[in-house]
Write an enzyme that holds these catalytic residues in place. Structure first.
Site, PDB file in Angstrom:
ATOM      1  N   GLU A 189       0.849  -1.200   0.000  1.00  0.00           N
ATOM      2  CA  GLU A 189       0.000   0.000   0.000  1.00  0.00           C
ATOM      3  C   GLU A 189       0.879   1.242   0.000  1.00  0.00           C
ATOM      4  O   GLU A 189       1.882   1.301   0.721  1.00  0.00           O
ATOM      5  CB  GLU A 189      -0.895  -0.038   1.241  1.00  0.00           C
ATOM      6  CG  GLU A 189      -2.266   0.535   1.044  1.00  0.00           C
ATOM      7  CD  GLU A 189      -3.145  -0.265   0.085  1.00  0.00           C
ATOM      8  OE1 GLU A 189      -3.150   0.041  -1.118  1.00  0.00           O
ATOM      9  OE2 GLU A 189      -3.830  -1.185   0.551  1.00  0.00           O
ATOM     10  N   GLY A 242     -16.400   5.843  -2.110  1.00  0.00           N
ATOM     11  CA  GLY A 242     -15.652   6.271  -0.919  1.00  0.00           C
ATOM     12  C   GLY A 242     -15.286   5.136   0.019  1.00  0.00           C
ATOM     13  O   GLY A 242     -14.937   5.361   1.163  1.00  0.00           O
ATOM     14  N   TYR A 274      -3.256  12.596   0.677  1.00  0.00           N
ATOM     15  CA  TYR A 274      -2.598  11.682  -0.262  1.00  0.00           C
ATOM     16  C   TYR A 274      -1.490  12.431  -1.009  1.00  0.00           C
ATOM     17  O   TYR A 274      -0.353  11.974  -1.085  1.00  0.00           O
ATOM     18  CB  TYR A 274      -3.641  11.142  -1.250  1.00  0.00           C
ATOM     19  CG  TYR A 274      -3.115  10.093  -2.185  1.00  0.00           C
ATOM     20  CD1 TYR A 274      -3.222   8.744  -1.870  1.00  0.00           C
ATOM     21  CD2 TYR A 274      -2.503  10.437  -3.387  1.00  0.00           C
ATOM     22  CE1 TYR A 274      -2.736   7.775  -2.723  1.00  0.00           C
ATOM     23  CE2 TYR A 274      -2.002   9.473  -4.244  1.00  0.00           C
ATOM     24  CZ  TYR A 274      -2.132   8.142  -3.911  1.00  0.00           C
ATOM     25  OH  TYR A 274      -1.640   7.174  -4.759  1.00  0.00           O
ATOM     26  N   ASP A 297      -4.769   1.285  -9.107  1.00  0.00           N
ATOM     27  CA  ASP A 297      -6.219   1.087  -9.197  1.00  0.00           C
ATOM     28  C   ASP A 297      -6.669   0.887 -10.635  1.00  0.00           C
ATOM     29  O   ASP A 297      -7.455  -0.013 -10.951  1.00  0.00           O
ATOM     30  CB  ASP A 297      -6.966   2.294  -8.607  1.00  0.00           C
ATOM     31  CG  ASP A 297      -6.568   2.558  -7.170  1.00  0.00           C
ATOM     32  OD1 ASP A 297      -5.887   1.701  -6.582  1.00  0.00           O
ATOM     33  OD2 ASP A 297      -6.935   3.632  -6.653  1.00  0.00           O
ATOM     34  N   GLY A 313     -12.875   2.941  -0.654  1.00  0.00           N
ATOM     35  CA  GLY A 313     -11.494   2.517  -0.912  1.00  0.00           C
ATOM     36  C   GLY A 313     -11.416   1.344  -1.875  1.00  0.00           C
ATOM     37  O   GLY A 313     -10.431   0.620  -1.910  1.00  0.00           O
ATOM     38  N   LEU A 314     -12.472   1.145  -2.659  1.00  0.00           N
ATOM     39  CA  LEU A 314     -12.482   0.041  -3.625  1.00  0.00           C
ATOM     40  C   LEU A 314     -12.315   0.549  -5.056  1.00  0.00           C
ATOM     41  O   LEU A 314     -12.576  -0.161  -6.017  1.00  0.00           O
ATOM     42  CB  LEU A 314     -13.778  -0.769  -3.499  1.00  0.00           C
ATOM     43  CG  LEU A 314     -14.046  -1.387  -2.134  1.00  0.00           C
ATOM     44  CD1 LEU A 314     -15.377  -2.117  -2.121  1.00  0.00           C
ATOM     45  CD2 LEU A 314     -12.931  -2.358  -1.764  1.00  0.00           C
ATOM     46  N   SER A 315     -11.896   1.805  -5.171  1.00  0.00           N
ATOM     47  CA  SER A 315     -11.588   2.400  -6.476  1.00  0.00           C
ATOM     48  C   SER A 315     -12.786   2.520  -7.402  1.00  0.00           C
ATOM     49  O   SER A 315     -12.730   2.146  -8.574  1.00  0.00           O
ATOM     50  CB  SER A 315     -10.487   1.614  -7.181  1.00  0.00           C
ATOM     51  OG  SER A 315      -9.341   1.631  -6.414  1.00  0.00           O
ATOM     52  N   SER A 316     -13.851   3.075  -6.850  1.00  0.00           N
ATOM     53  CA  SER A 316     -15.019   3.302  -7.697  1.00  0.00           C
ATOM     54  C   SER A 316     -14.693   4.284  -8.816  1.00  0.00           C
ATOM     55  O   SER A 316     -15.224   4.167  -9.920  1.00  0.00           O
ATOM     56  CB  SER A 316     -16.189   3.810  -6.860  1.00  0.00           C
ATOM     57  OG  SER A 316     -15.820   4.964  -6.138  1.00  0.00           O
ATOM     58  N   ASP A 341       2.890   2.113  -4.952  1.00  0.00           N
ATOM     59  CA  ASP A 341       2.857   2.230  -6.430  1.00  0.00           C
ATOM     60  C   ASP A 341       3.540   3.501  -6.920  1.00  0.00           C
ATOM     61  O   ASP A 341       4.360   3.463  -7.830  1.00  0.00           O
ATOM     62  CB  ASP A 341       1.430   2.074  -6.997  1.00  0.00           C
ATOM     63  CG  ASP A 341       0.391   3.040  -6.477  1.00  0.00           C
ATOM     64  OD1 ASP A 341       0.692   3.830  -5.542  1.00  0.00           O
ATOM     65  OD2 ASP A 341      -0.748   3.023  -7.004  1.00  0.00           O
TER      66      ASP A 341
HETATM   67  C1  GLA Z   1      -5.142   4.983  -3.809  1.00  0.00           C
HETATM   68  C2  GLA Z   1      -4.400   5.328  -5.094  1.00  0.00           C
HETATM   69  C3  GLA Z   1      -3.455   4.205  -5.509  1.00  0.00           C
HETATM   70  C4  GLA Z   1      -2.558   3.767  -4.356  1.00  0.00           C
HETATM   71  C5  GLA Z   1      -3.380   3.550  -3.084  1.00  0.00           C
HETATM   72  C6  GLA Z   1      -2.519   3.291  -1.889  1.00  0.00           C
HETATM   73  O1  GLA Z   1      -6.023   3.908  -4.029  1.00  0.00           O
HETATM   74  O2  GLA Z   1      -5.297   5.587  -6.142  1.00  0.00           O
HETATM   75  O3  GLA Z   1      -2.687   4.599  -6.624  1.00  0.00           O
HETATM   76  O4  GLA Z   1      -1.537   4.685  -4.147  1.00  0.00           O
HETATM   77  O5  GLA Z   1      -4.226   4.650  -2.795  1.00  0.00           O
HETATM   78  O6  GLA Z   1      -1.812   2.109  -2.051  1.00  0.00           O
END
Ligand code: GLA
Length: 385
Positions: free
Chosen positions: A33, A121, A221, A171, A123-126, A36
């Site tokens: 985590e 929201g 972030y 993501d 954290g599953l990359s919607s 990337d």
């Molecule tokens: C978010 C970002 C990713 C990654 C994660 C943390 O999901 O979009 O690129 O950096 O946080 O691992």
């Protein structure tokens, strides 16, 4: 599938045209985590929750968008394309349109209807799911033959330029490249990747959603990214060939970063340790040693919480409550942080009881609902019809 039928009906109502439909999933990440954007490794997978986008081209210069679940509409002329301030979802689609234009592709107007089963929201990359669906659909309709990896990069740039989050590649890569029952071990420096089979006998991936929307996450972030960059600069002032935290060791941090600033040291040390943890964790995974992999996941959580400081009390609570539970093999917060889900590897027959008892206590102590998903690992972005 009902969701596809509903999408088709809404599209027909709104636009009286026949669209193509693309499915693009959300993602989980087992370990690795905030590595990337530091050129480390990640171990994500696409899941069975996805964004579905119906798209058709128009013969004028207008973009007409509908978010079915939110009951919202948005239109803009291509001439006036720019990020929108007050609502976020159009940005993921407009940001992709901008990428086509930046590549010198003649983009006509288009219609799109969006629906999604990826919780927002959490954290599953919607957002990555919507970006990947859009780039895939436009590539298909315009027959631009863009390579998948380029589409991934376009989706990432859309997030940078239209959502303002300087995210890494994980993501969008996971959403586009996912493969059923496989994790993706991705080297974010070389972009080489391999699929690692992930069939767990009697173990399931349980996501526990804190219901804390990670809204603070974007500014923090971007701060974390800057802190990592500072550490790289300090080391590279003293050594050759240092381009990212991937090139940095803890000894280098002792010599060139800890001496200058404890906070920058803590942040970058987490990343250096996490890059190693993934490599070690992956070996355990490939040897079927889930117990040791699970220990690495707990260690990742502690690093994210205490050193990288992207957790929150709700995430910490959920991880602490399962830490000594023999049915839980590993657990940690997942994704950017400040809310969203924890990912847990749990013995299948213990899930119901675990969730029931956590739910009662969580809701009492945190005064927030606890929702959960048992997720399976599915294919990446694909054309449905
Ligand atoms: C978010 C970002 C990713 C990654 C994660 C943390 O999901 O979009 O690129 O950096 O946080 O691992």
């Amino acid at each position: 599938m009902q969701i596809i039928e509903d999408l088709k009906n809404v599209f027909q109502d709104q636009f009286q045209a026949k669209p193509i439909i693309v499915r693009s999933p959300g993602r989980i990440n087992i370990i690795g985590e905030h590595t990337d954007y530091n050129e480390g490794f990640v171990l994500p997978a696409a899941i069975d929750k996805a964004a579905y986008l119906a798209v058709s081209l128009r013969d004028d210069d207008e973009i007409h968008l509908v978010a079915m679940d939110l009951n919202q509409k948005f239109s803009v002329n291509l001439r006036d394309l720019q990020p929108v301030g007050d609502i976020s979802w159009p940005n993921y689609i407009l940001g992709i349109a901008a990428q086509f234009i930046q590549r010198g592709i003649k983009l006509p107007g288009f219609n799109a209807v969006l629906t999604s089963t990826v919780p927002i929201g959490a954290g599953l990359s919607s957002s990555a799911a919507v970006e990947c669906a859009t780039v895939f659909a436009l590539n298909e309709l315009l027959q631009t033959n863009i390579e998948k990896l380029d589409m991934v990069k376009m989706a990432q740039k859309a997030e940078h330029e239209y959502a303002g989050v300087m995210c890494g590649i994980m993501d969008q890569f996971a959403s586009m490249m996912g493969k059923r029952d496989c994790l993706i071990k991705l080297d974010c420096r070389s972009m080489e990747y391999e699929y690692v089979p992930f069939k767990l006998d009697g173990i399931k991936v349980l996501l526990l959603n804190t219901s804390v929307k990670h809204s603070l996450a974007s500014s923090e972030y971007n701060n974390r990214r800057k802190e990592c960059k500072t550490a790289v600069e300090w080391v590279s002032e003293n050594m050759h060939g240092i381009n990212s935290l991937r090139d940095v060791t803890e000894e280098m941090l002792n010599n060139y970063v800890l001496t200058k600033d404890e906070l920058i040291d803590k942040r970058s040390r987490y990343v250096v340790q996490e890059i190693d943890r993934l490599v070690v964790g992956c070996t355990y995974l490939q040897n079927g040693n889930f117990v040791e992999l699970g220990k690495q996941m707990f260690a990742t959580h502690d690093g994210l919480s205490k050193m990288y400081q992207v957790s929150c009390k709700e995430l910490d609570w959920l991880v602490d409550k399962v830490r000594n539970n023999p049915d839980v093999i590993g657990a940690r917060m997942m994704g950017g942080g400040f809310g969203g889900c924890t990912i847990n590897l749990v013995k299948e027959n213990a899930i119901d009881e675990l969730v029931a008892s956590l739910k009662v206590n969580y809701e009492k102590e945190m005064e927030l609902p606890l929702t959960y998903y048992v997720s399976s690992i599915d294919n990446g972005t694909e054309l449905i019809t």
